[in-house]
Design an enzyme around this catalytic site. Structure first.
Site, PDB file in Angstrom:
ATOM      1  CG  ASP A  49      44.709 -37.086  24.679  1.00  0.00           C
ATOM      2  OD1 ASP A  49      43.583 -36.986  25.191  1.00  0.00           O
ATOM      3  OD2 ASP A  49      45.776 -36.936  25.315  1.00  0.00           O
ATOM      4  CG  PHE A  66      47.871 -22.377  23.343  1.00  0.00           C
ATOM      5  CD1 PHE A  66      47.800 -21.106  23.894  1.00  0.00           C
ATOM      6  CD2 PHE A  66      48.339 -22.511  22.049  1.00  0.00           C
ATOM      7  CE1 PHE A  66      48.198 -19.990  23.172  1.00  0.00           C
ATOM      8  CE2 PHE A  66      48.740 -21.398  21.318  1.00  0.00           C
ATOM      9  CZ  PHE A  66      48.663 -20.138  21.886  1.00  0.00           C
ATOM     10  CB  THR A 105      50.318 -19.528  34.889  1.00  0.00           C
ATOM     11  OG1 THR A 105      49.679 -18.892  36.004  1.00  0.00           O
ATOM     12  CG2 THR A 105      51.090 -20.696  35.465  1.00  0.00           C
ATOM     13  CE1 TYR A 121      47.251 -23.881  35.177  1.00  0.00           C
ATOM     14  CE2 TYR A 121      47.439 -22.041  36.715  1.00  0.00           C
ATOM     15  CZ  TYR A 121      47.399 -22.522  35.417  1.00  0.00           C
ATOM     16  OH  TYR A 121      47.519 -21.655  34.369  1.00  0.00           O
ATOM     17  N   GLY A 180      44.001 -22.375  47.494  1.00  0.00           N
ATOM     18  CA  GLY A 180      44.985 -22.230  46.420  1.00  0.00           C
ATOM     19  C   GLY A 180      45.111 -20.807  45.900  1.00  0.00           C
TER      20      GLY A 180
END
Ligand code: UDP
Length: 329
Positions: A50, A72, A116, A140, A282
């Site tokens: 993790d 990623f 993004t 996000y 969103g």
């Protein structure tokens, strides 16, 4: 070049990992398998871990003598981020900080980041170029925007180089039908449409038909996952040369939700049941890439140019793997 792929067992990460392995790169995958799949990457690449475990991360960076991190790992769902922003700030921003700290201590000075298109301020016309104003509109997007800034600041202070790749809508499956998109729960449009075609879902909800677009549904730029993977190979070469870049990665073509459904109906040869529901909180009406910069400067070209070609690859994966990666870790 020795590469660590965080989240490398996930959908986009594993596509890059498989491509790099096939081209003889040395890749280590660091993934907690919360969303990724053991079966998506060669077994000898994978370390289960993790990002929150800074000590373990440092050990892996050192033991594997990592030179470049391809980052990623992260949560990716706009709608979920609206109802659970804490998770996006913790899992995306908090854990990216742990990663950058581990890199700093371990003197790893190169990073490629999966960003993004949603970092841009919403627009209702045209394409988004790297010069378009930024203005993330949901948690996000804010988390990805913040990580971009963190990377730029760490790079400036420590002399690192980085590549920020702003993905548009990743989709499709490997051309041999062996690897594809599998999320639980599945929220993305194309896999859901194909699940409906297989009878695994009753119908598709169209999230709003009253947007300011020609048919009223949202427009996205659907880019094949293997074309995104190729962009990473170019990024590795560029970052190895010690330079930093920020690029959009998309096809430049926008398709509406209704166009996706029509294209899928053509590919599967049948009707897909739909209903129009309310907008998804969103969402923005239009995200289409201006990708001239990466094409011009790196010679990147998407191999998959049409929605139909992309959906054909996804359809093969879904038909042959109706339950996704069955051997769930
Ligand atoms: N969408 C939809 N119904 C669904 C899932 C998605 O109408 O069941 C729409 C969504 O509002 C967006 C587009 O399809 O406009 C792509 O959504 P997806 O979740 O695949 O990717 P996103 O653009 O959110 O990253």
């Amino acid at each position: 070049m020795r590469i660590l792929a965080t989240g490398g067992a996930g959908y986009v990460g594993s596509a890059m990992v498989r491509l790099l392995v096939s081209r003889g790169f040395e890749v280590t995958v660091y993934d907690n398998l919360s969303k990724g799949f053991r079966a998506a990457v060669p077994a000898d690449c994978l370390i289960e871990g993790d990002l929150a475990e800074g000590d373990k991360l440092r050990r892996v960076l050192k033991e594997h003598r990592i030179e470049v991190v391809a980052h990623f790992a992260g949560s990716i769902t706009v709608g979920e981020s609206m109802v659970n922003p804490r998770h996006y700030y913790r899992n995306n921003i908090g854990n990216s900080l742990v990663l950058l700290e581990a890199m700093q201590v371990s003197q790893v000075e190169k990073i490629i980041f999966s960003s993004t298109a949603t970092v841009y301020a919403p627009v209702s016309q045209g394409v988004l170029t790297e010069e378009s104003p930024l203005g993330p509109a949901n948690p996000y997007a804010v988390s990805k925007y913040t990580i971009e800034r963190m990377i730029e600041d760490f790079a400036a202070a420590n002399g690192w180089s980085y590549v920020l790749l702003r993905y548009f809508n990743a989709c499709g499956a490997s051309s041999d039908g062996r690897y594809g998109e599998a999320h639980d729960p599945e929220t993305h449009l194309i896999p859901q449409v194909l699940q409906a075609a297989l009878g695994q879902r009753e119908k598709i909800s169209i999230f709003g038909a009253d947007y300011d677009t020609p048919d009223g549904t949202c427009i996205r730029d659907y880019v094949h996952v293997d074309d995104l993977a190729e962009a990473h190979v170019l990024a590795l070469k560029a970052v190895e040369a010690g330079k930093s870049y920020t690029y959009n990665v998309g096809t430049g073509t926008g398709n509406s939700v209704l166009e996706v459904i029509r294209a899928a109906e053509e590919v599967v040869g049948g009707k897909i049941p739909t209903e129009i529901t309310g907008r998804r909180p969103g969402d923005t009406s239009r995200l289409v890439a201006g990708s001239e910069r990466i094409k011009r400067e790196w010679g990147w070209q998407p191999k998959y140019q049409t929605l139909t070609e992309i959906i054909e690859t996804a359809w093969r994966w879904h038909r042959e793997h109706p339950n996704g990666y069955q051997e769930k870790n």
